[in-house]
Design a protein around this motif. Structure first.
Motif, PDB file in Angstrom:
ATOM      1  N   ASP A  92       0.935   6.835  -6.743  1.00  0.00           N
ATOM      2  CA  ASP A  92      -0.284   7.600  -6.965  1.00  0.00           C
ATOM      3  C   ASP A  92      -0.041   9.097  -6.987  1.00  0.00           C
ATOM      4  O   ASP A  92      -0.901   9.865  -7.397  1.00  0.00           O
ATOM      5  N   GLU A  93       1.115   9.517  -6.516  1.00  0.00           N
ATOM      6  CA  GLU A  93       1.454  10.937  -6.494  1.00  0.00           C
ATOM      7  C   GLU A  93       2.680  11.176  -7.365  1.00  0.00           C
ATOM      8  O   GLU A  93       3.770  11.392  -6.859  1.00  0.00           O
ATOM      9  N   ASN A 145       0.823  -1.211   0.000  1.00  0.00           N
ATOM     10  CA  ASN A 145       0.000   0.000   0.000  1.00  0.00           C
ATOM     11  C   ASN A 145       0.856   1.259   0.000  1.00  0.00           C
ATOM     12  O   ASN A 145       0.537   2.240  -0.674  1.00  0.00           O
ATOM     13  N   PHE A 146       1.948   1.231   0.748  1.00  0.00           N
ATOM     14  CA  PHE A 146       2.853   2.379   0.760  1.00  0.00           C
ATOM     15  C   PHE A 146       3.465   2.579  -0.624  1.00  0.00           C
ATOM     16  O   PHE A 146       3.563   3.701  -1.110  1.00  0.00           O
ATOM     17  N   SER A 147       3.850   1.481  -1.253  1.00  0.00           N
ATOM     18  CA  SER A 147       4.411   1.552  -2.600  1.00  0.00           C
ATOM     19  C   SER A 147       3.402   2.164  -3.575  1.00  0.00           C
ATOM     20  O   SER A 147       3.743   3.040  -4.370  1.00  0.00           O
ATOM     21  N   ARG A 148       2.156   1.710  -3.490  1.00  0.00           N
ATOM     22  CA  ARG A 148       1.106   2.263  -4.358  1.00  0.00           C
ATOM     23  C   ARG A 148       0.908   3.749  -4.108  1.00  0.00           C
ATOM     24  O   ARG A 148       0.706   4.516  -5.043  1.00  0.00           O
ATOM     25  N   SER A 149       0.965   4.151  -2.842  1.00  0.00           N
ATOM     26  CA  SER A 149       0.761   5.564  -2.526  1.00  0.00           C
ATOM     27  C   SER A 149       1.872   6.426  -3.126  1.00  0.00           C
ATOM     28  O   SER A 149       1.630   7.555  -3.524  1.00  0.00           O
ATOM     29  N   GLU A 160       6.696  11.905  -6.521  1.00  0.00           N
ATOM     30  CA  GLU A 160       7.322  10.574  -6.496  1.00  0.00           C
ATOM     31  C   GLU A 160       8.822  10.643  -6.742  1.00  0.00           C
ATOM     32  O   GLU A 160       9.269  10.985  -7.835  1.00  0.00           O
ATOM     33  N   LEU A 171       7.472  11.086   3.972  1.00  0.00           N
ATOM     34  CA  LEU A 171       7.530   9.767   3.325  1.00  0.00           C
ATOM     35  C   LEU A 171       8.630   8.913   3.959  1.00  0.00           C
ATOM     36  O   LEU A 171       8.451   7.710   4.154  1.00  0.00           O
TER      37      LEU A 171
END
Length: 107
Positions: free
Chosen positions: A24-25, A17-21, A29, A89
């Protein structure tokens, strides 16, 4: 209290989930850090479904190398994020590293 298998799966989900977040930005990123987190998620994910089938006596031998490798990848990501000034992050990655460390201690 959760068993090792449940904690491992929860850890895999948290890293994924952290990787996806991060992805997503795209504006914020940091690409190299995101790749490190993604690699850690992929490595951990290989055992996500299998972890419940590993006999308790073999868990340490099977999971320790994967956890150590993922920890190292997350550590590189955290350092890259800190260099790029993404302290929030980096703190998120630090939390994931601590979860891995606690799981390693319990094995």
């Amino acid at each position: 209290m959760m068993n090792v298998s449940e904690r491992y799966r929860e850890l895999v989900d948290a890293v994924t989930n952290f990787s996806r977040s991060l992805h997503d930005e795209p504006d914020s990123e940091p690409a190299r850090a995101a790749r490190q987190v993604q690699a850690a998620a992929a490595a951990l994910g290989e055992y996500r479904e299998l972890v419940g089938e590993i006999p308790r006596i073999r868990l340490e031998a099977k999971l320790t190398p994967v956890l150590l490798k993922s920890h190292a990848q997350l550590d590189r990501a955290r350092l890259l994020l800190e260099e790029e000034g993404a302290a929030d992050l980096a703190a998120g990655v630090w939390d994931l590293e601590q979860r891995i460390y606690r799981l390693l201690n319990d094995l």
